[in-house]
Design an enzyme around this catalytic site. Structure first.
Site, mmCIF file in Angstrom:
data_model
loop_
_atom_site.group_PDB
_atom_site.id
_atom_site.type_symbol
_atom_site.label_atom_id
_atom_site.label_comp_id
_atom_site.label_asym_id
_atom_site.label_seq_id
_atom_site.Cartn_x
_atom_site.Cartn_y
_atom_site.Cartn_z
ATOM 1 N N CYS A 111 37.146 -22.275 44.461
ATOM 2 C CA CYS A 111 35.939 -22.275 44.210
ATOM 3 C C CYS A 111 35.206 -21.166 43.301
ATOM 4 C CB CYS A 111 35.223 -22.986 45.399
ATOM 5 S SG CYS A 111 33.660 -23.886 44.888
ATOM 6 N N HIS A 131 35.886 -22.678 40.172
ATOM 7 C CA HIS A 131 35.013 -23.598 39.770
ATOM 8 C C HIS A 131 34.250 -23.345 38.655
ATOM 9 C CE1 HIS A 131 31.321 -26.004 39.948
ATOM 10 N NE2 HIS A 131 31.931 -26.851 41.055
#
Length: 193
Positions: A111, A131
């Site tokens: 992420c 991310h």
């Protein structure tokens, strides 16, 4: 008598603001694969509050484990913007990542937390993902080859994108540590493949 392969060990870091899906997926999948998982709080062994207010109590603190981190085969950092910031700013996490990289041990980050890689100068020249909100940090200066694949494995560095890729990410860790057959055996009853 045949010698038994020693059980693999993974250290999963816990910190306020971490993404609970990514954290819990990693713990669950690795333990299903019979990997010995230790949950370590970065600041202490006190409970941490995830990004969606799920409270998790680490088993140990990273400081308590300092002299024994060499016993682990992998370190896993869950994402979440709060976690990414904490991991990026922690000298102790930076030192840990550098030691794992130098020893050729697995580093797995998902992420927003791959932003800790450039913060500590780890994984330079490797292919990574993250991310989208932190992609620019990894693209800046050409220190990494950025990919938008869901999970990227570049030797002993595994990166992934978001909560929606958490199970794939966790299975990639299992595959790296104990093999494709074990990863498939874990995935099957979870109806993943």
């Amino acid at each position: 008598m045949a010698s038994q392969t020693p059980q693999k060990k993974a250290l999963i870091l816990a910190v306020d603001g971490m993404e609970e899906i990514e954290f819990c997926s990693a713990v669950s999948v690795l333990r299903r694969a019979e990997i010995d998982v230790t949950i370590a709080g970065v600041a202490s062994a006190s409970p941490v509050k995830s990004s969606r207010s799920v409270v998790i109590t680490p088993e140990r603190s990273l400081a308590d484990l300092k002299s024994t981190t060499d016993a682990f085969d992998a370190v896993v950092l869950p994402g979440g913007l709060g976690a990414a910031k904490a991991f990026s700013e922690s000298a102790e996490v930076g030192s840990l990542l550098k030691r794992f990289e130098a020893a050729g041990k697995l580093i797995a980050i998902i992420c927003a937390s791959p932003s800790a890689l450039p913060a500590h100068g780890v994984g330079l020249g490797k292919t990574v993902t993250s991310h989208p909100s932190v992609a620019d940090k990894l693209k800046e200066g050409g220190k990494y080859n950025y990919s938008e694949e869901r999970v990227v494995v570049d030797r002993q560095l595994i990166t992934s994108r978001a909560p929606g890729t958490a199970l794939e990410f966790s299975l990639a860790i299992v595959k790296n540590l104990v093999g494709e057959e074990k990863a498939a055996a874990v995935a099957a009853p979870m109806l993943l493949k």
